[in-house]
Design a protein around this motif. Sequence first.
Motif, PDB file in Angstrom:
ATOM      1  N   VAL A 131       0.830  -1.204   0.000  1.00 38.63           N
ATOM      2  CA  VAL A 131       0.000   0.000   0.000  1.00 38.63           C
ATOM      3  C   VAL A 131       0.867   1.257   0.000  1.00 38.63           C
ATOM      4  O   VAL A 131       0.589   2.214  -0.734  1.00 38.63           O
ATOM      5  CB  VAL A 131      -0.981  -0.008   1.189  1.00 38.63           C
ATOM      6  CG1 VAL A 131      -1.593   1.367   1.420  1.00 38.63           C
ATOM      7  CG2 VAL A 131      -2.068  -1.042   0.953  1.00 38.63           C
ATOM      8  N   ILE A 132       1.916   1.265   0.786  1.00 36.29           N
ATOM      9  CA  ILE A 132       2.815   2.422   0.825  1.00 36.29           C
ATOM     10  C   ILE A 132       3.424   2.665  -0.556  1.00 36.29           C
ATOM     11  O   ILE A 132       3.485   3.802  -1.035  1.00 36.29           O
ATOM     12  CB  ILE A 132       3.913   2.226   1.898  1.00 36.29           C
ATOM     13  CG1 ILE A 132       3.281   2.248   3.297  1.00 36.29           C
ATOM     14  CG2 ILE A 132       5.015   3.270   1.767  1.00 36.29           C
ATOM     15  CD1 ILE A 132       4.190   1.710   4.394  1.00 36.29           C
ATOM     16  N   THR A 133       3.843   1.607  -1.212  1.00 30.63           N
ATOM     17  CA  THR A 133       4.424   1.718  -2.550  1.00 30.63           C
ATOM     18  C   THR A 133       3.399   2.246  -3.552  1.00 30.63           C
ATOM     19  O   THR A 133       3.701   3.134  -4.363  1.00 30.63           O
ATOM     20  CB  THR A 133       4.966   0.346  -3.010  1.00 30.63           C
ATOM     21  OG1 THR A 133       5.967  -0.078  -2.080  1.00 30.63           O
ATOM     22  CG2 THR A 133       5.549   0.411  -4.408  1.00 30.63           C
ATOM     23  N   GLU A 134       2.179   1.730  -3.493  1.00 30.20           N
ATOM     24  CA  GLU A 134       1.110   2.184  -4.389  1.00 30.20           C
ATOM     25  C   GLU A 134       0.775   3.658  -4.133  1.00 30.20           C
ATOM     26  O   GLU A 134       0.586   4.430  -5.078  1.00 30.20           O
ATOM     27  CB  GLU A 134      -0.146   1.328  -4.203  1.00 30.20           C
ATOM     28  CG  GLU A 134       0.009  -0.110  -4.670  1.00 30.20           C
ATOM     29  CD  GLU A 134       0.053  -0.235  -6.178  1.00 30.20           C
ATOM     30  OE1 GLU A 134      -0.808   0.363  -6.856  1.00 30.20           O
ATOM     31  OE2 GLU A 134       0.950  -0.927  -6.685  1.00 30.20           O
ATOM     32  N   ALA A 135       0.688   4.045  -2.872  1.00 30.61           N
ATOM     33  CA  ALA A 135       0.375   5.434  -2.533  1.00 30.61           C
ATOM     34  C   ALA A 135       1.465   6.377  -3.021  1.00 30.61           C
ATOM     35  O   ALA A 135       1.178   7.442  -3.578  1.00 30.61           O
ATOM     36  CB  ALA A 135       0.187   5.568  -1.015  1.00 30.61           C
ATOM     37  N   ARG A 136       2.702   5.985  -2.824  1.00 34.11           N
ATOM     38  CA  ARG A 136       3.839   6.809  -3.275  1.00 34.11           C
ATOM     39  C   ARG A 136       3.794   6.962  -4.798  1.00 34.11           C
ATOM     40  O   ARG A 136       3.948   8.068  -5.325  1.00 34.11           O
ATOM     41  CB  ARG A 136       5.148   6.167  -2.822  1.00 34.11           C
ATOM     42  CG  ARG A 136       6.361   7.047  -3.046  1.00 34.11           C
ATOM     43  CD  ARG A 136       7.611   6.447  -2.424  1.00 34.11           C
ATOM     44  NE  ARG A 136       7.615   6.704  -0.982  1.00 34.11           N
ATOM     45  CZ  ARG A 136       7.760   5.765  -0.047  1.00 34.11           C
ATOM     46  NH1 ARG A 136       7.924   4.504  -0.365  1.00 34.11           N
ATOM     47  NH2 ARG A 136       7.749   6.087   1.229  1.00 34.11           N
ATOM     48  N   ALA A 137       3.536   5.868  -5.513  1.00 31.85           N
ATOM     49  CA  ALA A 137       3.467   5.909  -6.975  1.00 31.85           C
ATOM     50  C   ALA A 137       2.311   6.783  -7.463  1.00 31.85           C
ATOM     51  O   ALA A 137       2.405   7.397  -8.529  1.00 31.85           O
ATOM     52  CB  ALA A 137       3.329   4.493  -7.531  1.00 31.85           C
ATOM     53  N   ALA A 138       1.240   6.860  -6.688  1.00 29.39           N
ATOM     54  CA  ALA A 138       0.083   7.671  -7.059  1.00 29.39           C
ATOM     55  C   ALA A 138       0.256   9.140  -6.675  1.00 29.39           C
ATOM     56  O   ALA A 138      -0.621   9.956  -6.949  1.00 29.39           O
ATOM     57  CB  ALA A 138      -1.176   7.104  -6.399  1.00 29.39           C
ATOM     58  N   GLY A 139       1.372   9.464  -6.019  1.00 30.38           N
ATOM     59  CA  GLY A 139       1.632  10.844  -5.638  1.00 30.38           C
ATOM     60  C   GLY A 139       0.920  11.293  -4.373  1.00 30.38           C
ATOM     61  O   GLY A 139       0.752  12.489  -4.141  1.00 30.38           O
ATOM     62  N   ALA A 140       0.508  10.341  -3.542  1.00 29.82           N
ATOM     63  CA  ALA A 140      -0.189  10.687  -2.303  1.00 29.82           C
ATOM     64  C   ALA A 140       0.730  11.449  -1.355  1.00 29.82           C
ATOM     65  O   ALA A 140       1.947  11.267  -1.366  1.00 29.82           O
ATOM     66  CB  ALA A 140      -0.715   9.428  -1.614  1.00 29.82           C
ATOM     67  N   LEU A 141       0.121  12.272  -0.539  1.00 33.65           N
ATOM     68  CA  LEU A 141       0.849  13.062   0.448  1.00 33.65           C
ATOM     69  C   LEU A 141       1.277  12.213   1.638  1.00 33.65           C
ATOM     70  O   LEU A 141       2.357  12.389   2.195  1.00 33.65           O
ATOM     71  CB  LEU A 141      -0.053  14.205   0.928  1.00 33.65           C
ATOM     72  CG  LEU A 141       0.486  15.189   1.927  1.00 33.65           C
ATOM     73  CD1 LEU A 141       1.665  15.957   1.341  1.00 33.65           C
ATOM     74  CD2 LEU A 141      -0.626  16.153   2.331  1.00 33.65           C
ATOM     75  N   ARG A 142       0.394  11.288   2.054  1.00 34.89           N
ATOM     76  CA  ARG A 142       0.692  10.455   3.216  1.00 34.89           C
ATOM     77  C   ARG A 142      -0.198   9.220   3.215  1.00 34.89           C
ATOM     78  O   ARG A 142      -1.187   9.148   2.499  1.00 34.89           O
ATOM     79  CB  ARG A 142       0.494  11.233   4.511  1.00 34.89           C
ATOM     80  CG  ARG A 142      -0.944  11.571   4.813  1.00 34.89           C
ATOM     81  CD  ARG A 142      -1.121  12.309   6.158  1.00 34.89           C
ATOM     82  NE  ARG A 142      -2.469  12.836   6.251  1.00 34.89           N
ATOM     83  CZ  ARG A 142      -2.851  14.020   5.793  1.00 34.89           C
ATOM     84  NH1 ARG A 142      -1.978  14.819   5.226  1.00 34.89           N
ATOM     85  NH2 ARG A 142      -4.106  14.408   5.906  1.00 34.89           N
ATOM     86  N   VAL A 143       0.173   8.277   4.069  1.00 37.98           N
ATOM     87  CA  VAL A 143      -0.652   7.109   4.384  1.00 37.98           C
ATOM     88  C   VAL A 143      -0.904   7.173   5.883  1.00 37.98           C
ATOM     89  O   VAL A 143       0.027   7.340   6.665  1.00 37.98           O
ATOM     90  CB  VAL A 143       0.053   5.779   4.014  1.00 37.98           C
ATOM     91  CG1 VAL A 143      -0.786   4.593   4.434  1.00 37.98           C
ATOM     92  CG2 VAL A 143       0.366   5.727   2.524  1.00 37.98           C
ATOM     93  N   SER A 144      -2.163   7.051   6.265  1.00 35.68           N
ATOM     94  CA  SER A 144      -2.537   7.116   7.675  1.00 35.68           C
ATOM     95  C   SER A 144      -3.278   5.849   8.074  1.00 35.68           C
ATOM     96  O   SER A 144      -3.838   5.152   7.226  1.00 35.68           O
ATOM     97  CB  SER A 144      -3.460   8.309   7.936  1.00 35.68           C
ATOM     98  OG  SER A 144      -2.833   9.513   7.606  1.00 35.68           O
ATOM     99  N   LEU A 145      -3.299   5.591   9.364  1.00 40.11           N
ATOM    100  CA  LEU A 145      -4.074   4.484   9.906  1.00 40.11           C
ATOM    101  C   LEU A 145      -4.331   4.753  11.363  1.00 40.11           C
ATOM    102  O   LEU A 145      -3.731   5.643  11.961  1.00 40.11           O
ATOM    103  CB  LEU A 145      -3.348   3.140   9.715  1.00 40.11           C
ATOM    104  CG  LEU A 145      -1.931   2.984  10.279  1.00 40.11           C
ATOM    105  CD1 LEU A 145      -1.934   2.680  11.754  1.00 40.11           C
ATOM    106  CD2 LEU A 145      -1.223   1.886   9.530  1.00 40.11           C
ATOM    107  N   GLN A 146      -5.225   3.994  11.950  1.00 45.60           N
ATOM    108  CA  GLN A 146      -5.438   4.087  13.386  1.00 45.60           C
ATOM    109  C   GLN A 146      -5.603   2.692  13.949  1.00 45.60           C
ATOM    110  O   GLN A 146      -6.008   1.771  13.253  1.00 45.60           O
ATOM    111  CB  GLN A 146      -6.651   4.962  13.721  1.00 45.60           C
ATOM    112  CG  GLN A 146      -7.972   4.409  13.285  1.00 45.60           C
ATOM    113  CD  GLN A 146      -9.112   5.381  13.573  1.00 45.60           C
ATOM    114  OE1 GLN A 146      -8.964   6.590  13.397  1.00 45.60           O
ATOM    115  NE2 GLN A 146     -10.233   4.865  14.023  1.00 45.60           N
ATOM    116  N   THR A 147      -5.243   2.555  15.209  1.00 44.24           N
ATOM    117  CA  THR A 147      -5.399   1.290  15.909  1.00 44.24           C
ATOM    118  C   THR A 147      -5.619   1.592  17.383  1.00 44.24           C
ATOM    119  O   THR A 147      -5.451   2.728  17.828  1.00 44.24           O
ATOM    120  CB  THR A 147      -4.191   0.356  15.683  1.00 44.24           C
ATOM    121  OG1 THR A 147      -4.518  -0.954  16.147  1.00 44.24           O
ATOM    122  CG2 THR A 147      -2.946   0.852  16.396  1.00 44.24           C
TER     123      THR A 147
END
Length: 141
Positions: A96-112
């Motif tokens: 997911v991090i790789t896909e987000a980076r390739a799509a030009g996303a600003l960040r990846v977030s999550l909560q737990t």
Amino acid sequence: MPSDISAATAATLAPLFDEYRAHYGETPFPARTTAWLETHLAAGRLTAYTAGTEGFITVTVQPASLRLSTAWVIRDLYVRPGHRRRGTARSLLTHVITEARAAGALRVSLQTETDNAGALALYESLGFYRVTGLELLNLSL
């Protein structure tokens, strides 16, 4: 070692997703689960990836208004109990991090949950950090 990561369809994801729901105390409901997944995957509101039958991850893409970009939000991450601590969750997160980076996303977030020490350690080992100064608020409808 985890299986290859691939995009999930509602049909392939539904059994794992229902198992995940049961893990959190929800009653399995295969037909409704499949229909819910079909609706959200087809509409593009949810993207899902599987690691064979070992586990899955779901993601939403949200506008990051102030930065005129996008933020990817990990909604669900589940690895079957018999496959835990073998790298499956790390592989799903890395994908997911790789896909987000390739799509030009600003960040990846999550909560737990704050007491989920194993998950927190994994997330932090991948570079996620705790955000302070924010509160999560809900309005039940």
